[in-house]
Each structure stands twice: as C-alpha cells, then as structure tokens.
Design a protein around this motif. Structure first.
Motif, PDB file in Angstrom:
ATOM      1  N   TYR A 128       0.835  -1.202   0.000  1.00  0.00           N
ATOM      2  CA  TYR A 128       0.000   0.000   0.000  1.00  0.00           C
ATOM      3  C   TYR A 128       0.870   1.252   0.000  1.00  0.00           C
ATOM      4  CZ  TYR A 128      -4.001  -2.996   1.004  1.00  0.00           C
ATOM      5  OH  TYR A 128      -4.984  -3.960   0.927  1.00  0.00           O
ATOM      6  N   LEU A 129       1.903   1.249   0.807  1.00  0.00           N
ATOM      7  CA  LEU A 129       2.823   2.384   0.834  1.00  0.00           C
ATOM      8  C   LEU A 129       3.530   2.542  -0.502  1.00  0.00           C
ATOM      9  CD1 LEU A 129       4.396   4.616   2.392  1.00  0.00           C
ATOM     10  CD2 LEU A 129       6.060   2.830   2.986  1.00  0.00           C
ATOM     11  N   VAL A 130       4.016   1.430  -1.055  1.00  0.00           N
ATOM     12  CA  VAL A 130       4.763   1.492  -2.316  1.00  0.00           C
ATOM     13  C   VAL A 130       3.852   1.926  -3.460  1.00  0.00           C
ATOM     14  CG1 VAL A 130       6.171   0.185  -3.959  1.00  0.00           C
ATOM     15  CG2 VAL A 130       6.411  -0.228  -1.504  1.00  0.00           C
ATOM     16  N   HIS A 131       2.584   1.523  -3.411  1.00  0.00           N
ATOM     17  CA  HIS A 131       1.641   2.004  -4.426  1.00  0.00           C
ATOM     18  C   HIS A 131       1.461   3.513  -4.306  1.00  0.00           C
ATOM     19  CE1 HIS A 131      -1.534   2.059  -7.322  1.00  0.00           C
ATOM     20  NE2 HIS A 131      -2.442   2.449  -6.448  1.00  0.00           N
ATOM     21  N   GLY A 132       1.455   4.028  -3.063  1.00  0.00           N
ATOM     22  CA  GLY A 132       1.414   5.477  -2.871  1.00  0.00           C
ATOM     23  C   GLY A 132       2.660   6.135  -3.444  1.00  0.00           C
ATOM     24  N   PHE A 133       3.827   5.513  -3.232  1.00  0.00           N
ATOM     25  CA  PHE A 133       5.061   6.012  -3.841  1.00  0.00           C
ATOM     26  C   PHE A 133       4.911   6.075  -5.363  1.00  0.00           C
ATOM     27  CE2 PHE A 133       8.265   4.509  -0.349  1.00  0.00           C
ATOM     28  CZ  PHE A 133       7.807   5.516   0.488  1.00  0.00           C
ATOM     29  N   GLN A 134       4.338   5.027  -5.932  1.00  0.00           N
ATOM     30  CA  GLN A 134       4.171   4.968  -7.388  1.00  0.00           C
ATOM     31  C   GLN A 134       3.297   6.115  -7.883  1.00  0.00           C
ATOM     32  OE1 GLN A 134       1.864   1.688  -8.778  1.00  0.00           O
ATOM     33  NE2 GLN A 134       1.937   2.382 -10.899  1.00  0.00           N
ATOM     34  N   GLN A 135       2.204   6.374  -7.181  1.00  0.00           N
ATOM     35  CA  GLN A 135       1.316   7.456  -7.589  1.00  0.00           C
ATOM     36  C   GLN A 135       2.004   8.813  -7.489  1.00  0.00           C
ATOM     37  OE1 GLN A 135      -1.905   6.293  -4.791  1.00  0.00           O
ATOM     38  NE2 GLN A 135      -3.257   6.316  -6.575  1.00  0.00           N
ATOM     39  N   ALA A 136       2.741   9.022  -6.401  1.00  0.00           N
ATOM     40  CA  ALA A 136       3.458  10.291  -6.243  1.00  0.00           C
ATOM     41  C   ALA A 136       4.541  10.448  -7.303  1.00  0.00           C
ATOM     42  CB  ALA A 136       4.062  10.368  -4.841  1.00  0.00           C
ATOM     43  N   GLN A 137       5.228   9.336  -7.621  1.00  0.00           N
ATOM     44  CA  GLN A 137       6.278   9.396  -8.642  1.00  0.00           C
ATOM     45  C   GLN A 137       5.692   9.684 -10.015  1.00  0.00           C
ATOM     46  OE1 GLN A 137      10.040   8.483  -7.924  1.00  0.00           O
ATOM     47  NE2 GLN A 137       9.591  10.141  -9.332  1.00  0.00           N
ATOM     48  N   ALA A 138       4.507   9.142 -10.299  1.00  0.00           N
ATOM     49  CA  ALA A 138       3.847   9.421 -11.578  1.00  0.00           C
ATOM     50  C   ALA A 138       3.512  10.894 -11.694  1.00  0.00           C
ATOM     51  CB  ALA A 138       2.583   8.566 -11.703  1.00  0.00           C
ATOM     52  N   TYR A 139       3.104  11.511 -10.591  1.00  0.00           N
ATOM     53  CA  TYR A 139       2.786  12.944 -10.603  1.00  0.00           C
ATOM     54  C   TYR A 139       4.044  13.771 -10.852  1.00  0.00           C
ATOM     55  CZ  TYR A 139       1.066  17.514  -9.092  1.00  0.00           C
ATOM     56  OH  TYR A 139       0.727  18.850  -9.037  1.00  0.00           O
ATOM     57  N   VAL A 140       5.139  13.423 -10.179  1.00  0.00           N
ATOM     58  CA  VAL A 140       6.400  14.133 -10.383  1.00  0.00           C
ATOM     59  C   VAL A 140       6.823  14.041 -11.839  1.00  0.00           C
ATOM     60  CG1 VAL A 140       8.874  14.121  -9.824  1.00  0.00           C
ATOM     61  CG2 VAL A 140       7.182  13.870  -7.992  1.00  0.00           C
ATOM     62  N   ALA A 141       6.692  12.856 -12.416  1.00  0.00           N
ATOM     63  CA  ALA A 141       7.083  12.677 -13.817  1.00  0.00           C
ATOM     64  C   ALA A 141       6.185  13.486 -14.746  1.00  0.00           C
ATOM     65  CB  ALA A 141       7.020  11.194 -14.183  1.00  0.00           C
ATOM     66  N   GLY A 154       9.403   8.578 -15.026  1.00  0.00           N
ATOM     67  CA  GLY A 154       8.548   7.517 -15.550  1.00  0.00           C
ATOM     68  C   GLY A 154       9.117   6.134 -15.299  1.00  0.00           C
ATOM     69  N   TYR A 155      10.435   5.992 -15.468  1.00  0.00           N
ATOM     70  CA  TYR A 155      11.051   4.688 -15.213  1.00  0.00           C
ATOM     71  C   TYR A 155      11.099   4.378 -13.716  1.00  0.00           C
ATOM     72  CZ  TYR A 155      12.226   4.970 -20.137  1.00  0.00           C
ATOM     73  OH  TYR A 155      12.139   5.082 -21.503  1.00  0.00           O
ATOM     74  N   ALA A 156      11.265   5.404 -12.889  1.00  0.00           N
ATOM     75  CA  ALA A 156      11.195   5.191 -11.436  1.00  0.00           C
ATOM     76  C   ALA A 156       9.786   4.748 -11.041  1.00  0.00           C
ATOM     77  CB  ALA A 156      11.581   6.466 -10.698  1.00  0.00           C
ATOM     78  N   ASN A 157       8.784   5.303 -11.702  1.00  0.00           N
ATOM     79  CA  ASN A 157       7.401   4.893 -11.476  1.00  0.00           C
ATOM     80  C   ASN A 157       7.224   3.416 -11.827  1.00  0.00           C
ATOM     81  OD1 ASN A 157       4.435   5.228 -11.212  1.00  0.00           O
ATOM     82  ND2 ASN A 157       4.464   5.039 -13.429  1.00  0.00           N
ATOM     83  N   ALA A 158       7.829   2.997 -12.934  1.00  0.00           N
ATOM     84  CA  ALA A 158       7.747   1.591 -13.337  1.00  0.00           C
ATOM     85  C   ALA A 158       8.454   0.692 -12.327  1.00  0.00           C
ATOM     86  CB  ALA A 158       8.363   1.414 -14.726  1.00  0.00           C
ATOM     87  N   ASP A 159       9.545   1.183 -11.741  1.00  0.00           N
ATOM     88  CA  ASP A 159      10.240   0.411 -10.700  1.00  0.00           C
ATOM     89  C   ASP A 159       9.328   0.159  -9.509  1.00  0.00           C
ATOM     90  OD1 ASP A 159      12.576   0.335 -12.169  1.00  0.00           O
ATOM     91  OD2 ASP A 159      13.520   2.002 -11.125  1.00  0.00           O
ATOM     92  N   PHE A 160       8.582   1.192  -9.105  1.00  0.00           N
ATOM     93  CA  PHE A 160       7.662   1.023  -7.982  1.00  0.00           C
ATOM     94  C   PHE A 160       6.557   0.025  -8.327  1.00  0.00           C
ATOM     95  CE2 PHE A 160       8.985   5.401  -6.382  1.00  0.00           C
ATOM     96  CZ  PHE A 160       9.636   4.904  -5.259  1.00  0.00           C
ATOM     97  N   LEU A 161       6.074   0.061  -9.561  1.00  0.00           N
ATOM     98  CA  LEU A 161       5.041  -0.891  -9.979  1.00  0.00           C
ATOM     99  C   LEU A 161       5.590  -2.314  -9.925  1.00  0.00           C
ATOM    100  CD1 LEU A 161       2.277  -1.586 -11.127  1.00  0.00           C
ATOM    101  CD2 LEU A 161       3.167  -1.091 -13.420  1.00  0.00           C
ATOM    102  N   ARG A 162       6.819  -2.502 -10.376  1.00  0.00           N
ATOM    103  CA  ARG A 162       7.454  -3.823 -10.313  1.00  0.00           C
ATOM    104  C   ARG A 162       7.568  -4.288  -8.864  1.00  0.00           C
ATOM    105  NH1 ARG A 162      13.123  -4.889 -10.020  1.00  0.00           N
ATOM    106  NH2 ARG A 162      13.658  -7.017 -10.632  1.00  0.00           N
ATOM    107  N   VAL A 164       5.597  -3.386  -6.323  1.00  0.00           N
ATOM    108  CA  VAL A 164       4.257  -3.749  -5.866  1.00  0.00           C
ATOM    109  C   VAL A 164       3.899  -5.152  -6.348  1.00  0.00           C
ATOM    110  CG1 VAL A 164       1.802  -3.240  -6.109  1.00  0.00           C
ATOM    111  CG2 VAL A 164       3.406  -1.384  -5.674  1.00  0.00           C
ATOM    112  N   THR A 165       4.222  -5.439  -7.605  1.00  0.00           N
ATOM    113  CA  THR A 165       3.926  -6.753  -8.176  1.00  0.00           C
ATOM    114  C   THR A 165       4.667  -7.859  -7.442  1.00  0.00           C
ATOM    115  OG1 THR A 165       3.579  -5.737 -10.351  1.00  0.00           O
ATOM    116  CG2 THR A 165       3.949  -8.106 -10.299  1.00  0.00           C
ATOM    117  N   MET A 166       5.941  -7.600  -7.136  1.00  0.00           N
ATOM    118  CA  MET A 166       6.734  -8.596  -6.425  1.00  0.00           C
ATOM    119  C   MET A 166       6.174  -8.844  -5.025  1.00  0.00           C
ATOM    120  SD  MET A 166       9.199  -9.318  -4.003  1.00  0.00           S
ATOM    121  CE  MET A 166      10.183  -7.881  -3.608  1.00  0.00           C
ATOM    122  N   ILE A 167       5.780  -7.777  -4.336  1.00  0.00           N
ATOM    123  CA  ILE A 167       5.214  -7.933  -2.990  1.00  0.00           C
ATOM    124  C   ILE A 167       3.913  -8.731  -3.054  1.00  0.00           C
ATOM    125  CG2 ILE A 167       4.242  -6.719  -1.005  1.00  0.00           C
ATOM    126  CD1 ILE A 167       6.154  -4.390  -1.678  1.00  0.00           C
ATOM    127  N   ALA A 168       3.089  -8.442  -4.051  1.00  0.00           N
ATOM    128  CA  ALA A 168       1.828  -9.178  -4.194  1.00  0.00           C
ATOM    129  C   ALA A 168       2.084 -10.659  -4.476  1.00  0.00           C
ATOM    130  CB  ALA A 168       0.997  -8.562  -5.319  1.00  0.00           C
TER     131      ALA A 168
END
Length: 337
Positions: A128-141, A154-162, A164-168
């Motif tokens: 949940y926290l990392v998904h929040g990081f992803q959303q904030a990073q998408a806004y910065v990008a 954008g690539y940092a945003n993709a890193d956060f998505l990866r 989240v996927t790994m944690i799931a």
C-alpha cells in the motif's frame, strides 16, 4: 580586399542540441525536448483556453514553483536510461528474481513463527505504501519541467510498480505456505489501523497532495523514499537474514538496485537545480526539513515491527538520508568554492 563571408556550417538533424561536434547518444536523441507541454523551457498551453483549469494547474504548480532553473533541458540522467535500455535492464533483473524464487521454492514452509509474523506485518502490507510512492512518482514525472525529468521519473514509477507486483506475488506464496497466518487477508486492516503503520500512511497521503512539483519531488524522492527504503529494504533484509530467511534478504538486495538508481538521478537533478540557481537551496532545505520530520516518525513506527530499538532504526535511516543529501549539497558548495 574584401574577406569573403564564412560559409555557415550546414545544420544536422541533431542541431536542437546546439552547435555540437558529436553525434548525440541514443538516450539524448529519444529523450531530448519530448514533453508536449513545454516549448523552449516554458509552458506550452494545452489546446484549451489559456485560463482553463489544466493550464492554470501547470502555471501554478510548475511554472511558479519555488524550484526554478534556467535550463531544465540540460539535465541528464546519470544512467542515461531510455526505453530499450530500461527494458533490457529490468528483463535481466526479473530473470534473477525468478531464479531466486525457483531456487527457494518450498523454503517458506520452514520459516520461523517470528519471521512469518515479520513478513505479515512489514513486507506484505508495504504494497500500500509502495503504491502510494508509485502514484506520487507518476505525478512528479507528469509535472516534470523537461522530458529528461519526465523520462527518469517515468522509469522510477515503473520500478515502484514492479516492486508492488513482487510484494503481491510474495504475499500469495506466503499465504499458501502459511494459510492460518492472516497473510493475504489482513494487509488492508494493518495498513489502515495498525499503530505502527499510521505515521507512514500519513506521510504518503500528505505527499500525494503536495501539488507543487518541486515539493512533490523533494517529499518523495529526496526524503520519504530514501528514508523508508532504508527501513523496508535494507534493514528489513538484514533482519530477515538474521531470522534465517535468505530469500527475503536476497530479494531486498534486488529492490535496492532500483532505489539506488533512483537516488542517482534524483540526486543529480537536485544538484542540477542548485548549479542552475543558488537560490534553489532555500526551498530545497525548507522542504527537506518539513518532510524529514514525517519520514523519521514513519521510520520510528516501523521500528516496532522490526523488533529493533526505534532510535537505532531512525538513526540508520536518517544517516542514509543525510549522506544522500550531502552528495548534492556539499558537491555544489565545493565546486562553488
């Protein structure tokens, strides 16, 4: 005798980079001046009335941000990540991750009770926290003042998505191995109600409404992510190894590669801003001080789950963050002198 005028050198297709005497790199070619909402370093109004909400948003939170530079386009990602290099890089990293998961197949069943509790209270709710990081990073990008900033974000945003996927994926593996542990069921309740997570939850929710792009960048990339990654990646990995969970330690090491690469470009962007304008130091330090208090509270809360004294966890995370900040503040001061 009249001296004939010097014939002007014929411009090449890469003349947008100025009077360069070399072929630009692939990264520069595919990344330079690609933002459709900027022209010559200034806001290019969207195909709407200039006073439309979207244009006013960019004007308020990007063009009028306290963080300014004469030439954002001259910023370069130190790793020069472009689409092809990013896909190749992360394909290799995913191969390593898949290999680790295969090698340790079945190892989850032998984890100690304490380690299962640690995984269920720290790792699995962290999505949940990392998904929040992803959303904030998408806004910065999205709000980035140049395409080189947008690309790196954008690539940092993709890193956060990866991540989240790994944690799931790990959540489901652990749920299968320990069906009575609450893993895969209790994460949302832990995130929303467990006292240890509430400072981190507050921090990321506040970051998501930090609309000024300079403050959003500082909050996430210069403070919250570096601080909490030290807790949730490095310190969590070391604790897991001490508990006999080598897989979590190894996976944490892979995630650390992504966070280290993010620190390289974000540190370089902060350095670029300071080199462009010395008066950028004031807003950066103001924002860093503001968000560091929230980050330290979040680290202290998570320390109770790691079973480590809060002072030790916070001191370690704060030290890692200070070293990161010194890498751009001190570097600029040294060059200025």
């Amino acid at each position: 005798m009249t001296t004939p005028a010097r014939k002007q050198r014929k411009l090449r297709t890469f003349s947008a980079f100025g009077d360069v005497r070399r072929m630009p790199s692939e990264y520069e070619i595919v990344t330079h001046a690609q933002n459709w909402n900027t022209r010559n370093g200034r806001l290019s109004t969207f195909e709407q009335n200039t006073s439309s909400p979207l244009n006013l948003w960019f004007l308020t939170y990007r063009e009028n941000s306290p963080l300014q530079a004469g030439d954002w386009d001259s910023f370069r990602d130190p790793d020069q990540i472009a689409y092809r290099s990013y896909v190749n890089l992360q394909a290799d990293e995913q191969t390593k991750l898949d290999g680790m998961l295969d090698s340790y197949s079945g190892a989850d069943a032998g984890l100690s009770e304490n380690q299962v509790a640690l995984l269920g209270s720290v790792l699995t709710p962290s999505r949940y926290l990392v998904h929040g990081f992803q959303q904030a990073q998408a806004y910065v990008a999205y709000m980035g003042p140049s395409s080189t900033v947008t690309s790196a974000g954008g690539y940092a945003n993709a890193d956060f998505l990866r991540r989240v996927t790994m944690i799931a994926y790990r959540t489901r593996m652990l749920q299968i191995a320990h069906p009575g542990s609450g893993i895969g069921v209790n994460e949302r309740q832990i995130w929303e109600q467990h006292q240890a997570w509430q400072p981190a939850r507050e921090a990321i929710e506040r970051a998501l409404v930090a609309y000024d792009w300079g403050e959003a960048f500082t909050a996430l990339d210069l403070v919250l992510a570096p601080t909490l990654d030290d807790v949730l990646i490095r310190q969590f990995g070391e604790t897991s190894k001490a508990n006999g969970d080598e897989l979590s330690w190894l996976l944490s090491g892979l995630l650390e590669h992504d966070s280290t690469r993010r620190d390289r470009w974000t540190g370089a962007l902060a350095r670029h801003a300071l080199q462009q304008r010395a008066d950028n130091e004031a807003p950066l330090r103001k924002w860093i001080d503001r968000w560091s208090a929230l980050a330290d509270d979040a680290a202290a809360g998570l320390a109770t789950l790691l079973g480590t004294p809060a002072s030790d966890v916070v001191d370690s995370a704060r030290s890692a963050r200070a070293e990161f900040h010194d890498s751009f503040f001190n570097d600029v001061v040294t060059k200025a002198n």
